[in-house]
Design an enzyme around this catalytic site. Structure first.
Site, mmCIF file in Angstrom:
data_model
loop_
_atom_site.group_PDB
_atom_site.id
_atom_site.type_symbol
_atom_site.label_atom_id
_atom_site.label_comp_id
_atom_site.label_asym_id
_atom_site.label_seq_id
_atom_site.Cartn_x
_atom_site.Cartn_y
_atom_site.Cartn_z
ATOM 1 N N GLN A 20 0.750 -1.295 -0.057
ATOM 2 C CA GLN A 20 0.018 -0.042 -0.043
ATOM 3 C C GLN A 20 0.893 1.386 -0.062
ATOM 4 O O GLN A 20 1.810 1.214 0.538
ATOM 5 C CB GLN A 20 -0.825 0.004 1.166
ATOM 6 C CG GLN A 20 -2.111 -1.034 1.061
ATOM 7 C CD GLN A 20 -2.882 -1.207 2.289
ATOM 8 O OE1 GLN A 20 -2.347 -1.501 3.325
ATOM 9 N NE2 GLN A 20 -4.115 -0.822 2.106
ATOM 10 N N SER A 21 0.561 2.161 -0.666
ATOM 11 C CA SER A 21 1.361 3.290 -1.208
ATOM 12 C C SER A 21 1.651 4.429 0.084
ATOM 13 O O SER A 21 2.723 5.033 -0.029
ATOM 14 C CB SER A 21 0.851 4.200 -2.217
ATOM 15 O OG SER A 21 0.943 3.338 -3.319
ATOM 16 N N THR A 22 0.798 4.435 1.018
ATOM 17 C CA THR A 22 0.997 5.506 2.167
ATOM 18 C C THR A 22 0.829 4.760 3.414
ATOM 19 O O THR A 22 0.074 3.701 3.580
ATOM 20 C CB THR A 22 -0.187 6.658 2.075
ATOM 21 O OG1 THR A 22 -1.426 6.245 2.217
ATOM 22 C CG2 THR A 22 0.177 7.299 0.662
ATOM 23 N N GLN A 25 -3.041 4.362 4.264
ATOM 24 C CA GLN A 25 -3.546 3.390 3.717
ATOM 25 C C GLN A 25 -3.362 2.111 4.541
ATOM 26 O O GLN A 25 -4.175 1.440 4.965
ATOM 27 C CB GLN A 25 -3.126 3.007 2.273
ATOM 28 C CG GLN A 25 -3.687 4.081 1.229
ATOM 29 C CD GLN A 25 -3.030 3.749 -0.083
ATOM 30 O OE1 GLN A 25 -2.097 3.244 -0.264
ATOM 31 N NE2 GLN A 25 -4.014 4.049 -1.114
#
Length: 128
Positions: A20-22, A25
């Site tokens: 997941q990118s962040t 998230q």
């Protein structure tokens, strides 16, 4: 079972790439993360006895500005012929930029490694 999946693939490990990118998230969108972890069970249902989950890139962007050691480990495993398949929730989640995506697909084609997502099994050697 798909005709693309062979005994040769099943003798190697299935690699599940979780990302997941962040950090937000990772903290607040746990259902997406759980769906990715559940791909390990899908691999077992397909007949893989060894499943390797790579999740050290959780919270790291795939923009190319941040190092992603998990993606590097995935590429290394594919290159070494250890992977029979690479699983991701969506194939596009494996690499967030075209350069990384094409590099992974090329390596999978060279090593006879399948790419599996929620929609199907893909043999990167087959142009389709």
């Amino acid at each position: 079972m798909s005709t693309k999946l062979s005994a040769e693939h099943l003798q190697r490990a299935a690699f599940v790439y979780v990302r997941q990118s962040t950090v937000s998230q990772v903290r607040y969108h746990r259902e997406g993360q759980q769906q990715q972890y559940d791909l390990g069970e899908r691999a077992r249902q397909l007949g893989f006895t060894r499943v390797v989950v790579i999740d050290e890139d959780l919270g790291r962007s795939g923009s190319g500005l941040q190092e992603r050691p998990g993606f590097g480990r995935l590429l290394s495993s594919v290159c070494q012929g250890l992977a029979g398949a690479v699983l991701a929730l969506e194939a596009s989640r494996l690499a967030r930029n075209n350069r990384d995506w094409h590099h992974l697909v090329d390596l999978c084609a060279l090593t006879n490694t399948l790419i599996i997502d929620a929609d199907g099994l893909y043999d990167p050697k087959v142009l389709n």
